[in-house]
Design a protein around this motif. Sequence first.
Motif, short mmCIF file in Angstrom:
data_model
loop_
_atom_site.label_atom_id
_atom_site.label_comp_id
_atom_site.label_asym_id
_atom_site.label_seq_id
_atom_site.Cartn_x
_atom_site.Cartn_y
_atom_site.Cartn_z
N ASP A 144 90.43 -12.58 20.59
CA ASP A 144 90.55 -11.49 19.64
C ASP A 144 91.58 -11.82 18.58
N GLY A 145 91.50 -11.13 17.46
CA GLY A 145 92.45 -11.36 16.38
C GLY A 145 93.88 -11.15 16.81
N ALA A 146 94.12 -10.09 17.59
CA ALA A 146 95.48 -9.81 18.05
C ALA A 146 96.07 -10.99 18.81
N TYR A 188 98.90 -4.71 9.25
CA TYR A 188 98.23 -4.53 10.55
C TYR A 188 97.84 -5.90 11.07
N HIS A 189 98.25 -6.20 12.30
CA HIS A 189 97.94 -7.52 12.86
C HIS A 189 97.33 -7.45 14.25
N GLY A 190 96.96 -6.24 14.72
CA GLY A 190 96.35 -6.12 16.04
C GLY A 190 97.16 -5.22 16.94
N GLU A 192 99.11 -10.85 5.41
CA GLU A 192 97.67 -10.78 5.18
C GLU A 192 97.43 -11.17 3.73
N ASP A 200 97.52 -14.31 8.14
CA ASP A 200 96.57 -13.62 9.01
C ASP A 200 95.29 -13.39 8.22
N VAL A 250 92.37 -12.79 9.67
CA VAL A 250 91.41 -12.21 10.61
C VAL A 250 90.40 -11.34 9.86
N ALA A 251 90.88 -10.55 8.89
CA ALA A 251 89.96 -9.69 8.13
C ALA A 251 89.38 -10.41 6.92
N LYS A 270 87.57 -12.01 13.77
CA LYS A 270 86.48 -11.18 13.24
C LYS A 270 85.22 -11.96 12.87
C1 LIG Z 1 91.36 -6.62 12.96
C2 LIG Z 1 92.58 -7.37 12.60
C3 LIG Z 1 93.41 -7.95 13.59
C4 LIG Z 1 93.17 -7.75 15.06
O1 LIG Z 1 91.98 -8.33 15.49
P1 LIG Z 1 91.31 -7.83 16.85
O2 LIG Z 1 90.16 -8.78 17.04
O3 LIG Z 1 90.87 -6.42 16.61
O4 LIG Z 1 92.33 -7.93 17.91
C5 LIG Z 1 94.49 -8.70 13.17
N1 LIG Z 1 94.76 -8.87 11.87
C6 LIG Z 1 94.00 -8.33 10.90
C7 LIG Z 1 94.35 -8.58 9.47
C8 LIG Z 1 92.90 -7.55 11.23
O5 LIG Z 1 92.15 -6.97 10.28
#
Ligand SMILES: *Cc1c(COP(=O)(O)O)cnc(C)c1O
Length: 439
Positions: A127-129, A161-163, A216, A250, A252-253, A279
């Motif tokens: 997962d991203g977190a 937001y990072h998880g 981010e 980060d 992830v998004a 993601k």
């Molecule tokens: C969604 C998100 C996370 C967390 O990812 P998960 O897979 O939900 O744990 C971390 N950082 C950013 C920028 C995100 O959008």
Amino acid sequence: MQTAARVASGPVGDTHSDWVARDAAVVWHGFTQMSVYADNAPIVVERAEGREIIDVEGRRYLDAISSLWVTTLGHRVPELDQALRDQIDQVAHSTMLGHGNRATIELAEALAPRVPMDDPHFLFASDGAEAVEQALKIAFQYWTNQGVEGRHQYLAFTGAYHGDSIGSLSVGDGGFGTDVFNPLCFSVRRAPYGDLAMCVATIAEHAERLAAVVVEPLVQGAAGMAMCTPEFMTAVAEACRRHDVLLICDEVATGFGRTGTLFAVEQCGVRPDLMCLGKGITGGYLALSATAVSRRVYDAFLGPDLSDRTLYHGHSYSGNALACAVARRHLELIDEQDVLANVVARGAQLAAALADGVAPMAAVSEIRQRGLMVGIELAPPVEGLRWGRRVSAACVERGVLIRPLGDVIVLMPMLTSTAEEIDRIVVVVASAIAEVTTT
Ligand SMILES: *Cc1c(COP(=O)(O)O)cnc(C)c1O
């Protein structure tokens, strides 16, 4: 015995409301108050086709949030389905701790030339977190491995937001009701997102205590699509370099095409020391994430066998072969289907349509967009109207799946969206806003 019997003889019908009851009886949904879950008209998905999800009674919804930002090309993409089938005939999973797997190696080889980093290695998770958590721990140990003391802090940003793990929550800036966990979180130095001068000054002043800056790039998704400029990112990277602080981006998004380039940092000319991927990495198919680490960071962990320079961190499903096989095929398809060009074209179309049909509405205060990430900020005249929630519900009634962030309507159409689908989303959102905010 009593409990088992009650569950077994519970509602087992097949209508939508039967499924909602069965759901509420045994499933706990994240970020959801379960006492009213069933009353908030949840969709119960049975299957999907392309960019539509289909519920247990056959109703279709255009998925304008990409299953909370993970789906890129669509559901049931024939090539991804095939990659999964092919890998299943080989092996589903084997451990990464001390051993390798072909599918994982091939994915890392495919990613390495695509992430804008120096000679990267990839530590996989699910997962991203976890990808963020890994990055934080690696950044910390990078310094201790070199005998540098006092680098215990992180600089993170307002709105971040990072998880939801405790470490990733700590570098996040709260919100979403997570403040209850504040006593468990470690303290973080915080700078205003996008404020170039302030951020550069903070890095300069506190460099000797900072393990890393966590950011981010270009868009803070969960903050409701807060934006920073490429110049801000370039300046942050430059300050990190000058003051010898690690830079964790980060993505992830923003990663895997969301903002119009494969990674957002490409638009800033930034080469991070660590990058968090998640993601969209498998196109939305399977749980996979990765922490990419540059050569300089990786080398600081090399030493004698069993020595304390080793990274003592790992997850059971790290580098899962099924997920890696799908992720590798997904990376190829982004090129084969010229997906980034579509993101740019549909992004421009979406911007024009929103400027035309939504921005002029009295209830809309601002629209923020980068690629196919959009936040429409509503401006309710008084508190407690729950406009975001109600507008989203009105969209769902019209067959377009939307989920808000407070009073920000989030649009995250899939990267393969057609011109017709983009137009439909805008028409539906405009009529939903009109219905909710003028009555
Ligand atoms: C969604 C998100 C996370 C967390 O990812 P998960 O897979 O939900 O744990 C971390 N950082 C950013 C920028 C995100 O959008």
